[in-house]
Design a protein around this motif. Structure first.
Motif, PDB file in Angstrom:
ATOM      1  N   SER A  31       0.843  -1.189   0.000  1.00 23.60           N
ATOM      2  CA  SER A  31       0.000   0.000   0.000  1.00 23.60           C
ATOM      3  C   SER A  31       0.876   1.235   0.000  1.00 23.60           C
ATOM      4  N   VAL A  32       0.301   2.340  -0.398  1.00 22.99           N
ATOM      5  CA  VAL A  32       1.025   3.605  -0.410  1.00 22.99           C
ATOM      6  C   VAL A  32       1.424   3.979   1.010  1.00 22.99           C
ATOM      7  N   ARG A  33       0.548   3.771   1.959  1.00 19.52           N
ATOM      8  CA  ARG A  33       0.828   4.117   3.355  1.00 19.52           C
ATOM      9  C   ARG A  33       2.015   3.308   3.884  1.00 19.52           C
ATOM     10  N   THR A  34       2.065   2.028   3.559  1.00 21.44           N
ATOM     11  CA  THR A  34       3.163   1.173   3.998  1.00 21.44           C
ATOM     12  C   THR A  34       4.479   1.617   3.366  1.00 21.44           C
ATOM     13  N   CYS A  35       4.446   1.907   2.084  1.00 23.88           N
ATOM     14  CA  CYS A  35       5.664   2.375   1.403  1.00 23.88           C
ATOM     15  C   CYS A  35       6.158   3.688   1.992  1.00 23.88           C
ATOM     16  N   LYS A  36       5.251   4.580   2.307  1.00 19.53           N
ATOM     17  CA  LYS A  36       5.638   5.852   2.921  1.00 19.53           C
ATOM     18  C   LYS A  36       6.241   5.627   4.306  1.00 19.53           C
ATOM     19  N   ALA A  37       5.665   4.718   5.076  1.00 19.13           N
ATOM     20  CA  ALA A  37       6.174   4.435   6.422  1.00 19.13           C
ATOM     21  C   ALA A  37       7.601   3.901   6.355  1.00 19.13           C
ATOM     22  N   VAL A  38       7.860   2.976   5.450  1.00 18.20           N
ATOM     23  CA  VAL A  38       9.203   2.417   5.309  1.00 18.20           C
ATOM     24  C   VAL A  38      10.171   3.489   4.813  1.00 18.20           C
ATOM     25  N   SER A  39       9.715   4.310   3.901  1.00 17.92           N
ATOM     26  CA  SER A  39      10.549   5.396   3.397  1.00 17.92           C
ATOM     27  C   SER A  39      10.924   6.372   4.515  1.00 17.92           C
ATOM     28  N   ARG A  40       9.966   6.690   5.370  1.00 18.07           N
ATOM     29  CA  ARG A  40      10.240   7.579   6.514  1.00 18.07           C
ATOM     30  C   ARG A  40      11.235   6.934   7.475  1.00 18.07           C
TER      31      ARG A  40
END
Length: 56
Positions: free
Chosen positions: A27-36
């Motif tokens: 998901s976009v939210r998961t990808c953003k969390a890992v990126s952060r």
């Protein structure tokens, strides 16, 4: 929160658990969390901390 308090090791442990629970989730939210997470760890990579290297 752990990272803000200066506990990089505990932050890595918490992030490891989070990533383990995200296994298979796309998901976009998961990808953003890992990126952060990776962005937050960037300043610690040069220090050679094992927990950071393992997480990365």
């Amino acid at each position: 929160m752990h990272l803000k308090r200066g506990s990089i090791e505990q932050a890595c442990v918490t992030w490891h658990r989070a990533i383990d629970h995200m296994d298979g989730v796309r998901s976009v939210r998961t990808c953003k969390a890992v990126s952060r997470m990776r962005g937050d760890l960037a300043r610690f990579r040069a220090r050679g901390l094992r927990c950071v290297a393992d997480l990365d």
